[in-house]
Scaffold this motif. Sequence first.
Motif, PDB file in Angstrom:
ATOM      1  N   VAL A 186       0.830  -1.207   0.000  1.00  0.00           N
ATOM      2  CA  VAL A 186       0.000   0.000   0.000  1.00  0.00           C
ATOM      3  C   VAL A 186       0.862   1.253   0.000  1.00  0.00           C
ATOM      4  CG1 VAL A 186      -1.777   1.300   1.222  1.00  0.00           C
ATOM      5  CG2 VAL A 186      -1.862  -1.196   1.199  1.00  0.00           C
ATOM      6  N   VAL A 187       0.558   2.141  -0.935  1.00  0.00           N
ATOM      7  CA  VAL A 187       1.250   3.418  -1.063  1.00  0.00           C
ATOM      8  C   VAL A 187       0.340   4.507  -0.489  1.00  0.00           C
ATOM      9  CG1 VAL A 187       2.124   5.085  -2.741  1.00  0.00           C
ATOM     10  CG2 VAL A 187       2.453   2.637  -3.144  1.00  0.00           C
ATOM     11  N   CYS A 188       0.866   5.330   0.398  1.00  0.00           N
ATOM     12  CA  CYS A 188       0.054   6.393   1.011  1.00  0.00           C
ATOM     13  C   CYS A 188      -0.388   7.407  -0.035  1.00  0.00           C
ATOM     14  CB  CYS A 188       0.839   7.117   2.094  1.00  0.00           C
ATOM     15  SG  CYS A 188       0.011   8.609   2.668  1.00  0.00           S
ATOM     16  N   VAL A 189      -1.670   7.693  -0.074  1.00  0.00           N
ATOM     17  CA  VAL A 189      -2.209   8.560  -1.125  1.00  0.00           C
ATOM     18  C   VAL A 189      -1.680   9.989  -1.023  1.00  0.00           C
ATOM     19  CG1 VAL A 189      -4.370   8.995   0.157  1.00  0.00           C
ATOM     20  CG2 VAL A 189      -4.304   9.339  -2.309  1.00  0.00           C
ATOM     21  N   ALA A 190      -1.636  10.541   0.198  1.00  0.00           N
ATOM     22  CA  ALA A 190      -1.200  11.942   0.335  1.00  0.00           C
ATOM     23  C   ALA A 190       0.274  12.076  -0.046  1.00  0.00           C
ATOM     24  CB  ALA A 190      -1.420  12.418   1.772  1.00  0.00           C
ATOM     25  N   ALA A 191       1.075  11.111   0.406  1.00  0.00           N
ATOM     26  CA  ALA A 191       2.502  11.130   0.061  1.00  0.00           C
ATOM     27  C   ALA A 191       2.694  10.889  -1.433  1.00  0.00           C
ATOM     28  CB  ALA A 191       3.247  10.077   0.874  1.00  0.00           C
ATOM     29  N   ALA A 192       1.856  10.038  -2.019  1.00  0.00           N
ATOM     30  CA  ALA A 192       1.953   9.720  -3.447  1.00  0.00           C
ATOM     31  C   ALA A 192       1.582  10.926  -4.305  1.00  0.00           C
ATOM     32  CB  ALA A 192       1.038   8.543  -3.783  1.00  0.00           C
ATOM     33  N   GLN A 193       0.553  11.650  -3.888  1.00  0.00           N
ATOM     34  CA  GLN A 193       0.143  12.831  -4.662  1.00  0.00           C
ATOM     35  C   GLN A 193       1.256  13.864  -4.701  1.00  0.00           C
ATOM     36  OE1 GLN A 193      -3.501  13.765  -2.595  1.00  0.00           O
ATOM     37  NE2 GLN A 193      -4.760  12.665  -4.076  1.00  0.00           N
ATOM     38  N   ARG A 194       1.927  14.045  -3.554  1.00  0.00           N
ATOM     39  CA  ARG A 194       3.033  15.014  -3.518  1.00  0.00           C
ATOM     40  C   ARG A 194       4.167  14.603  -4.456  1.00  0.00           C
ATOM     41  NH1 ARG A 194       2.406  15.221   2.722  1.00  0.00           N
ATOM     42  NH2 ARG A 194       1.499  17.274   3.047  1.00  0.00           N
ATOM     43  N   ARG A 195       4.352  13.287  -4.608  1.00  0.00           N
ATOM     44  CA  ARG A 195       5.554  12.807  -5.307  1.00  0.00           C
ATOM     45  C   ARG A 195       5.265  12.201  -6.680  1.00  0.00           C
ATOM     46  NH1 ARG A 195       5.663  12.324   0.081  1.00  0.00           N
ATOM     47  NH2 ARG A 195       7.570  12.827   1.237  1.00  0.00           N
ATOM     48  N   GLY A 196       4.027  12.307  -7.133  1.00  0.00           N
ATOM     49  CA  GLY A 196       3.728  11.888  -8.502  1.00  0.00           C
ATOM     50  C   GLY A 196       3.648  10.396  -8.713  1.00  0.00           C
ATOM     51  N   ILE A 197       3.078   9.683  -7.757  1.00  0.00           N
ATOM     52  CA  ILE A 197       2.780   8.264  -7.971  1.00  0.00           C
ATOM     53  C   ILE A 197       1.275   8.185  -8.259  1.00  0.00           C
ATOM     54  CG2 ILE A 197       2.768   5.935  -6.988  1.00  0.00           C
ATOM     55  CD1 ILE A 197       5.567   7.059  -7.485  1.00  0.00           C
ATOM     56  N   VAL A 198       0.912   7.640  -9.414  1.00  0.00           N
ATOM     57  CA  VAL A 198      -0.451   7.781  -9.916  1.00  0.00           C
ATOM     58  C   VAL A 198      -1.009   6.442 -10.391  1.00  0.00           C
ATOM     59  CG1 VAL A 198      -1.876   8.985 -11.632  1.00  0.00           C
ATOM     60  CG2 VAL A 198       0.152  10.116 -10.708  1.00  0.00           C
TER      61      VAL A 198
END
Lengths: 130, 135
Positions: free
Chosen positions: A76-88
């Motif tokens: 599981v990838v954290c959504v808030a952290a992913a949004q900041r770092r461009g994981i989509v």
Amino acid sequence: MKFSIQVNEGPYQHQASDSAYQFTKAALEKGHECFRVFFYHDGVLNGTRLTTPPQDDRNVVNNWTELAEKYDLDLVVCVAAAQRRGIVDDGEAERNGKDATNIAPRFRISGLGQLVEAAIQSERLVVFGD
Amino acid sequence: MSDTKNFMFLNRRAPYGTIYAWESLEVVLIAAAFEQNVSLMFADDGVYELTKGQDTAGIGMKNFSPTYRTLGDYEVRHMYVDKASLEARGLTADDLVQVEWEDWETEESVDNIVEVVDSEKVAELLAESDVVFSF
């Protein structure tokens, strides 16, 4: 024993993801259970399929994907952290109007509640990072 | 999921320079929403997270320090500060924000849940916790 794993650093820059992978693999091979692997901070960068390391180096992202396939791991990838770092993923691309996705196979994007739930449900939460 | 555990958030980083402190705070808020017993420990450069009068205008970063003062409203009951870390940086309890806590049901209240503790107590508190999140 039932473990959950938290990975706080990205691949290659830092050994945290490699160590977490080795630990998880060893624990599973010994018959322990892994409830969830949660990627936070720059750790979310372990979840992009666009990673292309040199051929004579390990592929950190593929290692996780293959381990997840073998043991049906929940990555599981954290959504808030992913949004900041461009994981989509598809859902995030649609919600945020992005023209591409990059989530690696077997990874999914979800909220911090998944980390808290993992900590509640597991006997040990093992954190890898600085 | 009825389990309630003692969660300890060990904060070791300065508030700015890296994102650890800020993203740690996001986990604290979620854990509190899951009705866990949430405590925070500030050690090493983490003690700077609680300093008063932070001004981030010059570095173009969001000043998230006011959020610490609201943690009492999220039912965070304890915020511990390692005394040795504080002293090593020339700081005292007077340099830190105060965080009020009140139980809405019993009306029990505490003026300031920020508590400076010695190293022995730090070790004891960490050992007593079910889960230690280290940031």
